[in-house]
Structure formats: structure tokens, C-alpha cells
Design a protein around this motif. Structure first.
Motif, PDB file in Angstrom:
ATOM      1  N   PRO A  67     -50.556   9.450  43.296  1.00 32.96           N
ATOM      2  CA  PRO A  67     -49.821   9.114  44.521  1.00 32.96           C
ATOM      3  C   PRO A  67     -49.380   7.649  44.575  1.00 32.96           C
ATOM      4  N   VAL A  68     -50.246   6.726  44.130  1.00 32.02           N
ATOM      5  CA  VAL A  68     -49.877   5.310  44.152  1.00 32.02           C
ATOM      6  C   VAL A  68     -48.703   5.041  43.216  1.00 32.02           C
ATOM      7  N   LEU A  69     -48.706   5.662  42.050  1.00 34.36           N
ATOM      8  CA  LEU A  69     -47.572   5.507  41.134  1.00 34.36           C
ATOM      9  C   LEU A  69     -46.284   6.027  41.761  1.00 34.36           C
ATOM     10  N   ILE A  70     -46.372   7.164  42.457  1.00 29.34           N
ATOM     11  CA  ILE A  70     -45.181   7.725  43.102  1.00 29.34           C
ATOM     12  C   ILE A  70     -44.686   6.791  44.204  1.00 29.34           C
ATOM     13  N   GLY A  71     -45.625   6.299  45.046  1.00 32.30           N
ATOM     14  CA  GLY A  71     -45.240   5.365  46.092  1.00 32.30           C
ATOM     15  C   GLY A  71     -44.661   4.076  45.531  1.00 32.30           C
ATOM     16  N   TYR A  72     -45.240   3.588  44.442  1.00 36.83           N
ATOM     17  CA  TYR A  72     -44.740   2.382  43.778  1.00 36.83           C
ATOM     18  C   TYR A  72     -43.310   2.590  43.289  1.00 36.83           C
ATOM     19  N   ALA A  84     -41.651  -2.099  45.529  1.00 34.96           N
ATOM     20  CA  ALA A  84     -42.642  -1.350  44.756  1.00 34.96           C
ATOM     21  C   ALA A  84     -44.058  -1.724  45.160  1.00 34.96           C
ATOM     22  N   VAL A  85     -44.312  -3.013  45.304  1.00 27.95           N
ATOM     23  CA  VAL A  85     -45.654  -3.473  45.667  1.00 27.95           C
ATOM     24  C   VAL A  85     -46.031  -2.977  47.061  1.00 27.95           C
ATOM     25  N   VAL A  86     -45.120  -3.132  48.006  1.00 23.39           N
ATOM     26  CA  VAL A  86     -45.400  -2.685  49.371  1.00 23.39           C
ATOM     27  C   VAL A  86     -45.544  -1.165  49.424  1.00 23.39           C
ATOM     28  N   GLY A  87     -44.736  -0.446  48.651  1.00 24.42           N
ATOM     29  CA  GLY A  87     -44.851   1.008  48.601  1.00 24.42           C
ATOM     30  C   GLY A  87     -46.199   1.461  48.091  1.00 24.42           C
ATOM     31  N   ALA A  88     -46.729   0.755  47.079  1.00 22.27           N
ATOM     32  CA  ALA A  88     -48.054   1.099  46.545  1.00 22.27           C
ATOM     33  C   ALA A  88     -49.148   0.835  47.573  1.00 22.27           C
ATOM     34  N   VAL A  89     -49.050  -0.294  48.265  1.00 22.19           N
ATOM     35  CA  VAL A  89     -50.055  -0.614  49.293  1.00 22.19           C
ATOM     36  C   VAL A  89     -50.019   0.424  50.408  1.00 22.19           C
ATOM     37  N   ALA A  90     -48.819   0.767  50.861  1.00 24.72           N
ATOM     38  CA  ALA A  90     -48.683   1.742  51.937  1.00 24.72           C
ATOM     39  C   ALA A  90     -49.214   3.101  51.520  1.00 24.72           C
ATOM     40  N   THR A  91     -49.033   3.464  50.259  1.00 25.23           N
ATOM     41  CA  THR A  91     -49.500   4.764  49.781  1.00 25.23           C
ATOM     42  C   THR A  91     -51.012   4.885  49.866  1.00 25.23           C
ATOM     43  N   MET A  92     -51.713   3.777  49.699  1.00 23.90           N
ATOM     44  CA  MET A  92     -53.171   3.823  49.835  1.00 23.90           C
ATOM     45  C   MET A  92     -53.583   4.288  51.229  1.00 23.90           C
ATOM     46  N   GLY A  93     -52.742   4.021  52.207  1.00 22.00           N
ATOM     47  CA  GLY A  93     -53.043   4.480  53.559  1.00 22.00           C
ATOM     48  C   GLY A  93     -53.057   5.994  53.660  1.00 22.00           C
ATOM     49  N   VAL A  94     -52.040   6.665  53.082  1.00 24.10           N
ATOM     50  CA  VAL A  94     -52.011   8.129  53.176  1.00 24.10           C
ATOM     51  C   VAL A  94     -53.082   8.747  52.285  1.00 24.10           C
ATOM     52  N   VAL A  95     -53.430   8.055  51.188  1.00 28.36           N
ATOM     53  CA  VAL A  95     -54.502   8.553  50.324  1.00 28.36           C
ATOM     54  C   VAL A  95     -55.821   8.589  51.095  1.00 28.36           C
ATOM     55  N   VAL A 134     -56.364  15.837  50.909  1.00 25.14           N
ATOM     56  CA  VAL A 134     -55.635  16.566  49.862  1.00 25.14           C
ATOM     57  C   VAL A 134     -54.807  15.558  49.086  1.00 25.14           C
ATOM     58  N   PRO A 135     -54.423  15.870  47.835  1.00 22.04           N
ATOM     59  CA  PRO A 135     -53.577  14.947  47.074  1.00 22.04           C
ATOM     60  C   PRO A 135     -52.293  14.636  47.842  1.00 22.04           C
ATOM     61  N   MET A 136     -51.978  13.357  47.988  1.00 20.86           N
ATOM     62  CA  MET A 136     -50.888  12.918  48.856  1.00 20.86           C
ATOM     63  C   MET A 136     -49.602  12.633  48.091  1.00 20.86           C
ATOM     64  N   PHE A 137     -49.145  13.576  47.277  1.00 17.17           N
ATOM     65  CA  PHE A 137     -47.870  13.397  46.587  1.00 17.17           C
ATOM     66  C   PHE A 137     -46.722  13.367  47.593  1.00 17.17           C
ATOM     67  N   LEU A 138     -46.722  14.326  48.495  1.00 14.54           N
ATOM     68  CA  LEU A 138     -45.672  14.372  49.506  1.00 14.54           C
ATOM     69  C   LEU A 138     -45.744  13.145  50.413  1.00 14.54           C
ATOM     70  N   GLY A 139     -46.943  12.768  50.820  1.00 16.34           N
ATOM     71  CA  GLY A 139     -47.098  11.579  51.647  1.00 16.34           C
ATOM     72  C   GLY A 139     -46.607  10.325  50.946  1.00 16.34           C
ATOM     73  N   ALA A 140     -46.872  10.217  49.638  1.00 11.60           N
ATOM     74  CA  ALA A 140     -46.409   9.060  48.876  1.00 11.60           C
ATOM     75  C   ALA A 140     -44.891   9.021  48.802  1.00 11.60           C
ATOM     76  N   MET A 141     -44.262  10.190  48.673  1.00 15.74           N
ATOM     77  CA  MET A 141     -42.804  10.245  48.624  1.00 15.74           C
ATOM     78  C   MET A 141     -42.178   9.808  49.940  1.00 15.74           C
ATOM     79  N   ILE A 142     -42.924   9.948  51.018  1.00 13.71           N
ATOM     80  CA  ILE A 142     -42.412   9.547  52.335  1.00 13.71           C
ATOM     81  C   ILE A 142     -42.663   8.067  52.600  1.00 13.71           C
ATOM     82  N   ILE A 143     -43.913   7.658  52.463  1.00  8.30           N
ATOM     83  CA  ILE A 143     -44.280   6.319  52.925  1.00  8.30           C
ATOM     84  C   ILE A 143     -43.895   5.229  51.931  1.00  8.30           C
ATOM     85  N   GLY A 144     -43.830   5.529  50.643  1.00  5.14           N
ATOM     86  CA  GLY A 144     -43.445   4.508  49.664  1.00  5.14           C
ATOM     87  C   GLY A 144     -42.045   3.973  49.918  1.00  5.14           C
TER      88      GLY A 144
END
Length: 393
Positions: free
Chosen positions: A70-75, A87-98, A103-113
Motif C-alpha cells: 500500500p505504501v508503494l502504491i500511495g508513493y 510521492a513523499v506526502v502520499g506515502a506518509v498519508a497511506t500509513m494512515g489508512v494502513v 484489511v490490505p489498503m490497496f484501494l485506500g492507498a489509491m485514494i489517499i496517495g
């Protein structure tokens, strides 16, 4: 935004909008395919039901799928919107949905990144005109940190729980279809949900427990095969190999091996996201496979984990080989046929032969015709828009 994975899309209609949206989703996944393959190999080898079970190495599986991917996807999504800062901010934000979901947050990473990167992009525009010389680095670092922290908190408190709720709703829909004996129709929900990386939630959260209860009573259950059938994904990948964009064809053989023999279905999801209309192919393949399982009375004694052909054979009850294999083969054939048609049998991807060049004369009539053709070309918007959006240069 065009990338090697998301060719330029022309037009403003519904079809172009869907292609553009699917292209952005695929653009977040495709650059990280190597990480997915690494996770797939580790999973197929070292989990308790894998080929070389190893308790120590199997501990890699959970952190990779729950955090790293998920972090890679958000990045990547953040980078698509606002370069390295995004990219950096997207990775940090993805940690929030994680952290905010179980559940694995692939969809959440695609949104919040991409969302976090977009917010930072507008903040940078606002501060760029108001920052005094010499304070640029200080302002840039603090704005990125503030936006990253704020979006991570939003991920924990809002986006993560919402995406998790969407996962639960999808699972409830499948459970309703199962309880009303509408199993082939279940593919209409299962296959799109799989492409959004909800496959594990549906399979292990809903179908697995229901299948165990049925298997105890009858010695086998068809519910184990609704989501895990490798046929639809295999058919789609074969269609991509033969008729997909030329730049992607070399990647499909490895994807087929990982998917069909390794049981890692996530490997084919980006191929659907790249061309969302292909969801119809995997739906058709999944429904035809389920129908075949019903007609032949096929079933498995346990959940095939991972969903590879080897795992299927390992949990097939004695005498049940024909129905299981038939369902996989038919699902593969139907998915391939529909996907090949939707891909235009290669023509929609720049694979058609060039039209023969007609001889041009030097007489006045030809010159007049050429002039008329040029006039039509300058105003032929309809013809230009009819060129497939994914045609390669």
C-alpha cells in the motif's frame, strides 16, 4: 497524465473518462509489479500451505501486503500528481489508512496517495508567491510535513474505516447471492471486487467460513471455488499476450506463471485496471466457471490457498477431477474470447496492418481531391476521436 503504462487518452466522452480513470489506477500499480511478484513468490513458497513452508520466512507475508505494497502504491500515486514531494506526502498519508483498517489498503492507498499530493500541490501554489527569498526550504519542508500529518490522521479516522466498510458491504452482497442460490451471478460482484484487491476479504472473510460449514456436511463445497478459480485471470492474460499493447506483451508470460501456478491472482488486476472494459471478460469467465461447477457437481474439500492449479488439485476430492478441471478450462476459454474481442483482436492496439497507399497523380483532378481531403482532415474531429485511446505511437 500519460505514462508508459497509461497511454494518452483522447476525447471527453464516457469511454475516454473511464479509460483515463483506469489508466491512472493502473499507473499506480504497474510500476510496482516487481514488488507484487516478490510478495507472490514469498507467499507461494513459505506459507503453511505453500511449497516450502517456513514459519520464519512466512512472517514476511503480512507486513509486505499490509504495509509495504500500500505504501508503494500511495508513493507512486503521489508522484504522478506532484513529483517527488507528492510521492513523499502520499506515502506518509497511506500509513494512515494502513493503520486505520484491518484489511490490505490497496484501494485506500489509491485514494489517499494522489489526494494528499494534490492538496500539497495547491498549498505549494499558494505559498510560492508569498515566501520570502531564503525561506523556501523551510516553508517547503514544513508544508509537506503538515499536509502529510493531516492526511495521515484523516486516513486513520475517515478514509481507512470507509474503505473497510466498502469491503464489508461487498462481502455481504456475495453472502446474499450465495444464500439465494444465485452463484453464477455472484461473479458480477466478486470479479470487480477482486480487481479492487478485495479478493482476500471476500474469499477468506465470507466464502471460506461458509464453505467450511458446507464441506463438513457434504464433504465438499463449491463456495471454495467462486473467488479462487484461476481460469478467468489466465484467459485475460492470454488475450493480453496475443492481442494486448505491444509494450505489455513481454510481461504477460511471467504473470501467467505467477497467477496460474503460483496462485497469486493480484498479478492480473493491473491489466484490468488499465482497460476497465475488460472487467466484462473476467465476469463472463467467472460466471461460466461457476455454472460449470454447478452442472458437474464439482467442489473442493478446503480453501485452495493460494489459488493455483496445484492447490486446486491438492484439495479436490477423489473422483471430482473432471468437474474441477472443466470449470477452470471453460472459465479460461470464455474469459479469453471476451477479452480478445474487447481488445479488438490486436487492431485496437496498433497491431492492424497499415492501409495500402494509393497512387497519386499530378493532374488537376487529383490535386483538387487532395485539397478537399486536406480540408476534411482539418475539421474531421469525429474521425480523430475514433482512433482507439490506447493506440501506440
Amino acid at each position: 497524465m500519460a505514462t508508459p503504462y497509461t497511454p494518452t487518452v483522447h476525447g471527453t466522452g464516457v469511454r475516454a473518462t473511464i479509460q483515463r480513470f483506469g489508466g491512472h489506477l493502473a499507473g499506480m500499480i504497474m510500476p510496482n509489479i516487481g514488488a507484487f511478484i516478490a510478495w507472490g513468490l514469498i507467499t507461494a513458497l513459505f506459507i503453511p500451505t505453500g511449497w516450502a513452508p517456513n514459519k520464519t520466512l512466512a512472517e514476511l507475508v503480512g507486513p509486505i501486503i499490509n504495509v509495504l505494497l500500500p505504501v508503494l502504491i500511495g508513493y507512486t500515486g503521489g508522484r504522478m500528481v506532484h513529483a517527488q514531494r507528492g510521492a513523499v506526502v502520499g506515502a506518509v498519508a497511506t500509513m494512515g489508512v494502513v493503520v486505520g483498517a484491518d484489511v490490505p489498503m490497496f484501494l485506500g492507498a489509491m485514494i489517499i496517495g494522489p489526494l494528499a499530493a494534490l492538496i500539497l500541490k495547491y498549498v505549494d501554489r499558494f505559498t510560492a508567491e508569498r515566501t520570502r527569498a531564503g525561506f523556501e526550504m523551510l516553508v517547503d519542508n514544513f508544508t509537506a510535513g503538515i499536509v502529510g500529518a493531516a492526511t495521515a490522521i484523516a486516513g486513520v479516522l475517515a478514509i481507512g474505516p470507509v474503505v473497510e466498510k466498502v469491503t464489508e458491504v461487498a462481502g455481504d452482497g456475495v453472502a446474499w447471492l450465495v444464500s439465494h442460490s444465485l452463484l453464477p451471478i455472484a461473479s458480477v460482484i466478486i470479479e470487480p471486487a477482486k480487481v479492487l484487491f478485495l479478493n482476500n476479504a471476500i474469499n477468506h472473510g465470507v466464502l471460506g467460513p461458509l464453505g467450511v460449514a458446507e464441506s463438513v456436511k457434504h464433504g465438499k463445497s463449491i463456495l471454495f471455488m467462486l473467488e479462487s478459480n484461476p481460469g478467468p485471470g489466465l484467459g485475460l492474460l492470454i488475450a493480453y499476450l496475443l492481442f494486448g499493447p505491444r509494450s505489455l506483451r513481454p510481461s504477460t508470460p511471467a504473470a501467467m506463471i505467477i497467477h496460474f501456478f503460483g496462485g497469486i491472482h493480484e498479478i492480473y488486476f493491473p491489466y484490468v485496471l488499465m482497460k476497465p472494459r475488460l472487467i466484462l471478460a473476467v465476469i463472463a469467465g467467472g460466471a461460466s466457471g461457476v455454472l460449470t461447477f454447478l452442472v458437474t457437481g464439482a467442489g473442493l474439500v478446503a480453501t485452495p490457498s493460494p489459488g493455483s492449479i496445484f492447490a486446486y488439485m491438492a484439495v479436490t476430492p477423489k473422483g471430482g477431477w473432471f468437474g474441477v478441471i472443466a470449470g477452470i478450462v471453460i472459465a479460461t476459454a470464455v474469459s479469453f474470447a471476451v477479452a480478445a474481442a474487447l481488445l479488438g483482436f490486436g487492431r485496437a492496439n496498433g497491431d492492424q496492418p497499415d492501409e495500402p497507399v494509393q497512387d497519386t497523380g499530378t493532374n488537376d483532378t487529383t490535386a483538387t481531391n487532395d485539397t478537399d481531403d486536406e480540408k476534411r482532415d482539418t475539421t474531421g474531429e469525429t474521425a480523430a476521436e475514433s482512433v482507439p485511446a490506447t493506440k501506440e505511437a
